[in-house]
Design a protein around this motif. Structure first.
Motif, PDB file in Angstrom:
ATOM      1  N   ARG A  19     -32.146  33.312 -52.980  1.00  0.00           N
ATOM      2  CA  ARG A  19     -31.216  32.434 -52.252  1.00  0.00           C
ATOM      3  C   ARG A  19     -29.907  33.166 -51.949  1.00  0.00           C
ATOM      4  NH1 ARG A  19     -34.015  28.339 -55.448  1.00  0.00           N
ATOM      5  NH2 ARG A  19     -32.528  28.462 -57.155  1.00  0.00           N
ATOM      6  N   ARG A  20     -29.441  33.998 -52.876  1.00  0.00           N
ATOM      7  CA  ARG A  20     -28.232  34.777 -52.586  1.00  0.00           C
ATOM      8  C   ARG A  20     -28.472  35.744 -51.436  1.00  0.00           C
ATOM      9  NH1 ARG A  20     -28.118  35.080 -58.266  1.00  0.00           N
ATOM     10  NH2 ARG A  20     -28.614  37.298 -58.190  1.00  0.00           N
ATOM     11  N   ALA A  21     -29.652  36.332 -51.378  1.00  0.00           N
ATOM     12  CA  ALA A  21     -29.986  37.242 -50.275  1.00  0.00           C
ATOM     13  C   ALA A  21     -30.046  36.486 -48.951  1.00  0.00           C
ATOM     14  CB  ALA A  21     -31.318  37.940 -50.558  1.00  0.00           C
ATOM     15  N   ILE A  22     -30.577  35.280 -48.987  1.00  0.00           N
ATOM     16  CA  ILE A  22     -30.612  34.446 -47.774  1.00  0.00           C
ATOM     17  C   ILE A  22     -29.186  34.149 -47.312  1.00  0.00           C
ATOM     18  CG2 ILE A  22     -31.163  32.135 -46.908  1.00  0.00           C
ATOM     19  CD1 ILE A  22     -33.741  32.287 -48.666  1.00  0.00           C
ATOM     20  N   LEU A  23     -28.324  33.802 -48.251  1.00  0.00           N
ATOM     21  CA  LEU A  23     -26.922  33.527 -47.901  1.00  0.00           C
ATOM     22  C   LEU A  23     -26.232  34.773 -47.345  1.00  0.00           C
ATOM     23  CD1 LEU A  23     -25.925  31.258 -50.894  1.00  0.00           C
ATOM     24  CD2 LEU A  23     -26.136  30.568 -48.501  1.00  0.00           C
ATOM     25  N   ALA A  24     -26.530  35.918 -47.930  1.00  0.00           N
ATOM     26  CA  ALA A  24     -25.930  37.166 -47.427  1.00  0.00           C
ATOM     27  C   ALA A  24     -26.343  37.402 -45.981  1.00  0.00           C
ATOM     28  CB  ALA A  24     -26.349  38.342 -48.307  1.00  0.00           C
ATOM     29  N   ARG A  25     -27.591  37.120 -45.672  1.00  0.00           N
ATOM     30  CA  ARG A  25     -28.053  37.277 -44.289  1.00  0.00           C
ATOM     31  C   ARG A  25     -27.366  36.271 -43.376  1.00  0.00           C
ATOM     32  NH1 ARG A  25     -28.129  36.776 -39.944  1.00  0.00           N
ATOM     33  NH2 ARG A  25     -29.724  37.061 -38.390  1.00  0.00           N
ATOM     34  N   LEU A  26     -27.240  35.032 -43.843  1.00  0.00           N
ATOM     35  CA  LEU A  26     -26.606  34.000 -43.016  1.00  0.00           C
ATOM     36  C   LEU A  26     -25.106  34.243 -42.837  1.00  0.00           C
ATOM     37  CD1 LEU A  26     -28.468  30.793 -44.236  1.00  0.00           C
ATOM     38  CD2 LEU A  26     -28.700  31.967 -42.031  1.00  0.00           C
ATOM     39  N   ALA A  27     -24.516  35.008 -43.723  1.00  0.00           N
ATOM     40  CA  ALA A  27     -23.103  35.352 -43.561  1.00  0.00           C
ATOM     41  C   ALA A  27     -22.883  36.191 -42.307  1.00  0.00           C
ATOM     42  CB  ALA A  27     -22.597  36.095 -44.792  1.00  0.00           C
ATOM     43  N   LEU A  28     -23.957  36.832 -41.812  1.00  0.00           N
ATOM     44  CA  LEU A  28     -23.868  37.623 -40.584  1.00  0.00           C
ATOM     45  C   LEU A  28     -23.968  36.753 -39.339  1.00  0.00           C
ATOM     46  CD1 LEU A  28     -26.226  40.544 -41.664  1.00  0.00           C
ATOM     47  CD2 LEU A  28     -23.719  40.486 -41.734  1.00  0.00           C
ATOM     48  N   GLY A  29     -24.421  35.521 -39.506  1.00  0.00           N
ATOM     49  CA  GLY A  29     -24.564  34.613 -38.377  1.00  0.00           C
ATOM     50  C   GLY A  29     -25.823  33.775 -38.522  1.00  0.00           C
ATOM     51  N   GLU A  30     -25.877  32.697 -37.763  1.00  0.00           N
ATOM     52  CA  GLU A  30     -27.026  31.811 -37.871  1.00  0.00           C
ATOM     53  C   GLU A  30     -28.304  32.486 -37.388  1.00  0.00           C
ATOM     54  OE1 GLU A  30     -25.674  28.503 -35.485  1.00  0.00           O
ATOM     55  OE2 GLU A  30     -27.004  29.082 -33.866  1.00  0.00           O
ATOM     56  N   THR A  31     -29.398  32.040 -37.947  1.00  0.00           N
ATOM     57  CA  THR A  31     -30.693  32.613 -37.580  1.00  0.00           C
ATOM     58  C   THR A  31     -31.800  31.624 -37.904  1.00  0.00           C
ATOM     59  OG1 THR A  31     -32.057  34.592 -37.721  1.00  0.00           O
ATOM     60  CG2 THR A  31     -31.117  33.805 -39.770  1.00  0.00           C
ATOM     61  N   VAL A  87     -35.601  30.356 -39.496  1.00  0.00           N
ATOM     62  CA  VAL A  87     -36.329  30.473 -40.752  1.00  0.00           C
ATOM     63  C   VAL A  87     -37.234  31.696 -40.700  1.00  0.00           C
ATOM     64  CG1 VAL A  87     -38.009  29.341 -42.268  1.00  0.00           C
ATOM     65  CG2 VAL A  87     -36.193  27.996 -41.190  1.00  0.00           C
ATOM     66  N   MET A  88     -37.878  31.915 -39.565  1.00  0.00           N
ATOM     67  CA  MET A  88     -38.777  33.072 -39.420  1.00  0.00           C
ATOM     68  C   MET A  88     -38.025  34.382 -39.652  1.00  0.00           C
ATOM     69  SD  MET A  88     -41.807  31.973 -38.883  1.00  0.00           S
ATOM     70  CE  MET A  88     -42.701  33.326 -38.170  1.00  0.00           C
ATOM     71  N   GLU A  89     -36.826  34.508 -39.096  1.00  0.00           N
ATOM     72  CA  GLU A  89     -36.029  35.720 -39.284  1.00  0.00           C
ATOM     73  C   GLU A  89     -35.585  35.855 -40.739  1.00  0.00           C
ATOM     74  OE1 GLU A  89     -35.115  38.388 -37.313  1.00  0.00           O
ATOM     75  OE2 GLU A  89     -36.696  37.555 -36.043  1.00  0.00           O
ATOM     76  N   LEU A  90     -35.222  34.733 -41.350  1.00  0.00           N
ATOM     77  CA  LEU A  90     -34.814  34.766 -42.754  1.00  0.00           C
ATOM     78  C   LEU A  90     -35.972  35.196 -43.654  1.00  0.00           C
ATOM     79  CD1 LEU A  90     -32.647  31.547 -43.071  1.00  0.00           C
ATOM     80  CD2 LEU A  90     -31.866  33.902 -43.256  1.00  0.00           C
ATOM     81  N   ALA A  91     -37.189  34.814 -43.307  1.00  0.00           N
ATOM     82  CA  ALA A  91     -38.355  35.094 -44.141  1.00  0.00           C
ATOM     83  C   ALA A  91     -38.809  36.551 -44.065  1.00  0.00           C
ATOM     84  CB  ALA A  91     -39.492  34.169 -43.744  1.00  0.00           C
ATOM     85  N   LYS A  92     -38.488  37.249 -42.986  1.00  0.00           N
ATOM     86  CA  LYS A  92     -39.004  38.606 -42.759  1.00  0.00           C
ATOM     87  C   LYS A  92     -38.830  39.567 -43.944  1.00  0.00           C
ATOM     88  CE  LYS A  92     -39.162  38.944 -37.755  1.00  0.00           C
ATOM     89  NZ  LYS A  92     -38.587  39.580 -36.568  1.00  0.00           N
ATOM     90  N   PRO A  93     -37.642  39.690 -44.540  1.00  0.00           N
ATOM     91  CA  PRO A  93     -37.496  40.703 -45.595  1.00  0.00           C
ATOM     92  C   PRO A  93     -38.152  40.335 -46.933  1.00  0.00           C
ATOM     93  CG  PRO A  93     -35.378  39.685 -45.105  1.00  0.00           C
ATOM     94  CD  PRO A  93     -36.375  39.094 -44.175  1.00  0.00           C
TER      95      PRO A  93
END
Length: 138
Positions: free
Chosen positions: A18-30, A32-38
């Motif tokens: 969840r922290r990694a998801i938040l770190a990604r979202l800190a770069l901008g909205e995206t 679910v598919m993009e969030l799931a990739k890594p």
């Protein structure tokens, strides 16, 4: 009984995914598919993480036609920052006091080194007492 908002926030932040998801979202909205990739996990697993984050008020999810963007929701972060602010002030004050003490100790040490390096001069009182006892020549 439902936990207080701060407890929900910290529980959500306890998970590294969840922290990694938040770190990604800190770069901008995206999406679910993009969030799931890594991540090496299923979309339903990612969705569960997103639900926890959303329940804690850390993210919001929207609907724009077929796109369902996720974005950071700053309110919960402000609450955490406010709560942590008390501790930040405590540590800042503690470190400032420690800095002052270290500076005093450095100054005392420098004074000792300077005193050892310069030749000692006898005080007038000491010279007078030595003369009275006959310990001096001259």
């Amino acid at each position: 009984m439902q936990p207080d908002p701060l407890s929900s926030t910290f529980a959500a932040l306890a998970d590294p995914t969840r922290r990694a998801i938040l770190a990604r979202l800190a770069l901008g909205e995206t999406s679910v598919m993009e969030l799931a990739k890594p991540f090496d996990m299923s979309l339903p697993a990612i969705s569960k993480h997103l639900k926890v984050l959303e329940h804690a008020g850390l993210i919001s999810r929207g609907r724009e036609a077929q796109w369902r963007p996720c974005r950071i929701a700053p309110v919960a972060f402000r609450e955490v920052d406010g709560w942590l602010g008390n501790f930040r002030r405590f540590w800042d004050e503690s470190f400032n006091r420690l800095d002052g003490l270290l500076e005093e100790m450095k100054a005392e040490e420098a004074a000792k080194v300077t005193a050892k390096a310069s030749p000692r001069k006898k005080s007038k009182v000491r010279v007078t007492k030595e003369k009275q006892r006959g310990r001096t020549r001259g």
